[in-house]
Motif scaffolding. Structure first.
Motif, mmCIF file in Angstrom:
data_model
loop_
_atom_site.group_PDB
_atom_site.id
_atom_site.type_symbol
_atom_site.label_atom_id
_atom_site.label_comp_id
_atom_site.label_asym_id
_atom_site.label_seq_id
_atom_site.Cartn_x
_atom_site.Cartn_y
_atom_site.Cartn_z
ATOM 1 N N ILE A 133 33.531 -37.269 36.019
ATOM 2 C CA ILE A 133 32.820 -38.238 35.121
ATOM 3 C C ILE A 133 32.629 -39.602 36.027
ATOM 4 O O ILE A 133 33.489 -39.851 37.060
ATOM 5 N N PRO A 134 31.976 -40.404 35.581
ATOM 6 C CA PRO A 134 31.608 -41.709 36.297
ATOM 7 C C PRO A 134 32.987 -42.424 36.313
ATOM 8 O O PRO A 134 33.885 -42.545 35.279
ATOM 9 N N HIS A 135 33.386 -43.044 37.321
ATOM 10 C CA HIS A 135 34.612 -43.925 37.311
ATOM 11 C C HIS A 135 34.439 -45.100 36.386
ATOM 12 O O HIS A 135 33.464 -45.528 36.599
ATOM 13 N N PRO A 136 35.305 -45.494 35.701
ATOM 14 C CA PRO A 136 35.317 -46.391 34.812
ATOM 15 C C PRO A 136 35.030 -47.896 35.289
ATOM 16 O O PRO A 136 34.343 -48.769 34.794
ATOM 17 N N THR A 137 35.551 -48.126 36.542
ATOM 18 C CA THR A 137 35.556 -49.334 37.223
ATOM 19 C C THR A 137 34.851 -49.613 38.465
ATOM 20 O O THR A 137 34.305 -50.622 38.795
ATOM 21 N N ARG A 138 34.515 -48.628 38.872
ATOM 22 C CA ARG A 138 33.718 -48.320 40.465
ATOM 23 C C ARG A 138 32.531 -47.868 40.429
ATOM 24 O O ARG A 138 32.490 -46.634 40.350
ATOM 25 N N LYS A 139 31.533 -48.929 40.342
ATOM 26 C CA LYS A 139 30.274 -48.230 39.947
ATOM 27 C C LYS A 139 29.790 -47.458 41.231
ATOM 28 O O LYS A 139 30.060 -47.591 42.422
ATOM 29 N N GLY A 140 28.896 -46.253 40.948
ATOM 30 C CA GLY A 140 28.764 -45.281 41.811
ATOM 31 C C GLY A 140 29.662 -44.316 42.026
ATOM 32 O O GLY A 140 29.394 -43.340 42.784
ATOM 33 N N GLU A 141 30.858 -44.501 41.804
ATOM 34 C CA GLU A 141 31.713 -43.291 42.044
ATOM 35 C C GLU A 141 32.453 -42.505 41.024
ATOM 36 O O GLU A 141 31.893 -42.823 39.877
ATOM 37 N N THR A 142 32.854 -41.231 41.185
ATOM 38 C CA THR A 142 33.249 -40.573 40.312
ATOM 39 C C THR A 142 34.757 -40.100 40.256
ATOM 40 O O THR A 142 35.446 -40.377 41.203
ATOM 41 N N MET A 143 35.367 -39.766 39.231
ATOM 42 C CA MET A 143 36.841 -39.347 39.379
ATOM 43 C C MET A 143 36.554 -37.927 38.613
ATOM 44 O O MET A 143 35.974 -37.626 37.731
ATOM 45 N N THR A 144 37.761 -37.297 38.934
ATOM 46 C CA THR A 144 38.023 -35.583 38.383
ATOM 47 C C THR A 144 39.004 -35.844 37.470
ATOM 48 O O THR A 144 40.045 -36.481 37.679
ATOM 49 N N VAL A 145 38.809 -35.390 36.054
ATOM 50 C CA VAL A 145 39.537 -35.379 35.035
ATOM 51 C C VAL A 145 39.979 -33.799 34.678
ATOM 52 O O VAL A 145 38.961 -33.063 34.936
ATOM 53 N N GLY A 146 41.164 -33.763 33.909
ATOM 54 C CA GLY A 146 41.513 -32.556 33.448
ATOM 55 C C GLY A 146 42.003 -32.545 31.917
ATOM 56 O O GLY A 146 41.363 -33.374 31.180
ATOM 57 N N ASN A 147 42.568 -31.598 31.392
ATOM 58 C CA ASN A 147 42.790 -31.665 30.011
ATOM 59 C C ASN A 147 43.579 -32.628 29.346
ATOM 60 O O ASN A 147 43.517 -33.053 28.290
ATOM 61 N N GLU A 148 44.179 -33.520 30.308
ATOM 62 C CA GLU A 148 44.947 -34.656 29.741
ATOM 63 C C GLU A 148 44.129 -35.820 29.053
ATOM 64 O O GLU A 148 44.475 -36.581 28.379
ATOM 65 N N TRP A 149 42.621 -35.547 29.501
ATOM 66 C CA TRP A 149 41.694 -36.628 28.813
ATOM 67 C C TRP A 149 41.019 -36.204 27.723
ATOM 68 O O TRP A 149 39.966 -36.840 27.185
ATOM 69 N N VAL A 150 41.129 -34.758 27.459
ATOM 70 C CA VAL A 150 39.997 -34.143 26.508
ATOM 71 C C VAL A 150 40.437 -34.603 25.029
ATOM 72 O O VAL A 150 41.790 -34.366 24.492
ATOM 73 N N VAL A 151 39.661 -35.022 24.341
ATOM 74 C CA VAL A 151 39.837 -35.408 22.891
ATOM 75 C C VAL A 151 39.354 -33.876 22.121
ATOM 76 O O VAL A 151 38.766 -33.092 22.409
ATOM 77 N N PRO A 152 40.548 -33.747 21.138
ATOM 78 C CA PRO A 152 40.677 -32.288 20.477
ATOM 79 C C PRO A 152 39.342 -32.304 19.657
ATOM 80 O O PRO A 152 38.605 -33.075 19.195
ATOM 81 N N TYR A 153 38.768 -30.955 19.715
ATOM 82 C CA TYR A 153 37.515 -30.686 19.041
ATOM 83 C C TYR A 153 37.665 -29.148 18.657
ATOM 84 O O TYR A 153 38.578 -28.500 18.718
ATOM 85 N N ASN A 154 36.709 -29.032 17.562
ATOM 86 C CA ASN A 154 36.528 -27.613 17.038
ATOM 87 C C ASN A 154 35.452 -27.074 17.641
ATOM 88 O O ASN A 154 34.370 -27.557 17.761
ATOM 89 N N GLN A 155 35.592 -25.903 17.888
ATOM 90 C CA GLN A 155 34.479 -25.051 18.506
ATOM 91 C C GLN A 155 33.643 -24.131 17.685
ATOM 92 O O GLN A 155 33.617 -23.016 17.511
ATOM 93 N N ILE A 156 32.881 -24.869 16.558
ATOM 94 C CA ILE A 156 32.222 -24.133 15.440
ATOM 95 C C ILE A 156 31.487 -23.248 15.891
ATOM 96 O O ILE A 156 30.763 -23.305 17.054
ATOM 97 N N GLY A 157 31.554 -22.121 15.275
ATOM 98 C CA GLY A 157 30.561 -21.151 15.473
ATOM 99 C C GLY A 157 31.615 -20.108 16.303
ATOM 100 O O GLY A 157 30.954 -18.998 16.582
ATOM 101 N N ARG A 158 32.325 -20.594 17.207
ATOM 102 C CA ARG A 158 33.096 -19.638 18.093
ATOM 103 C C ARG A 158 34.526 -19.262 17.306
ATOM 104 O O ARG A 158 35.164 -18.512 18.032
ATOM 105 N N ALA A 159 34.913 -19.791 16.466
ATOM 106 C CA ALA A 159 36.240 -19.557 15.640
ATOM 107 C C ALA A 159 36.229 -18.342 15.048
ATOM 108 O O ALA A 159 35.263 -17.915 14.372
ATOM 109 N N HIS A 160 37.244 -17.461 15.082
ATOM 110 C CA HIS A 160 37.219 -16.357 14.412
ATOM 111 C C HIS A 160 38.382 -16.428 13.241
ATOM 112 O O HIS A 160 39.431 -16.150 13.357
ATOM 113 N N VAL A 161 37.763 -16.955 12.243
ATOM 114 C CA VAL A 161 38.817 -17.277 11.135
ATOM 115 C C VAL A 161 38.636 -16.394 9.705
ATOM 116 O O VAL A 161 37.652 -15.887 9.513
#
Length: 161
Positions: A133-161
């Protein structure tokens, strides 16, 4: 929104609908989003870890699921704050100290757990996909993030309920 409400209320994608209420929030940045409270018939409730995991994720999808991976990577990553960006909008001042008010990054958790207060702590494994993702303070740079930054979501259409 109308299609989602039809799927929930009339087609029962999560189970037998009893009642629901929602609001749409429009923010200065990002996409408008819905907060939706759903009441289901007793047998359909999401009150076990297995039922919660059927519909909610807090992890990046496998990059092979290209469309979902791109959506989550673009729209469902909490922009880094704290030491990465102390002036982020999600930081609040408390007793002269700036603190994270949304508790990101979240700790890694191998399995979803229902906490004492009834709220789930979603599975966020330490291994898995990452996204640049784009680095929040260093223009033109990126940073690599993992699951610790993911906002919970529903995967509509993929759930088997």
């Amino acid at each position: 929104v109308e299609e989602f409400l039809r799927e929930v209320r009339h087609n029962g994608i999560f189970g037998q609908h009893v009642a629901s209420v929602f609001t749409i929030e429009y923010q200065k940045r990002g996409l408008p989003h819905m907060h939706f409270l759903l009441f289901l018939e007793g047998r359909a409730q999401f009150d076990t870890v297995d039922r919660i995991d059927e519909v909610i994720r807090a992890e990046l999808p496998d990059p092979a699921e290209r469309e979902l991976y791109d959506i989550v990577g673009k729209h469902l990553i909490h922009q880094p704050c704290g030491k990465h960006n102390p002036k982020a909008p999600c930081m609040k001042e408390q007793n002269g100290v700036r603190r994270r008010k949304r508790n990101f990054p979240r700790p890694y958790v191998e399995e979803t757990a229902i906490q004492e207060d009834g709220y789930p702590e979603y599975r966020r494994r330490a291994h898995g996909a990452t996204v640049k993702i784009p680095h929040p303070t260093r223009k033109g740079e990126t940073m690599t993030v993992g699951n610790e930054w993911v906002v919970p979501y529903n995967q509509i259409g993929r759930a088997h309920v």
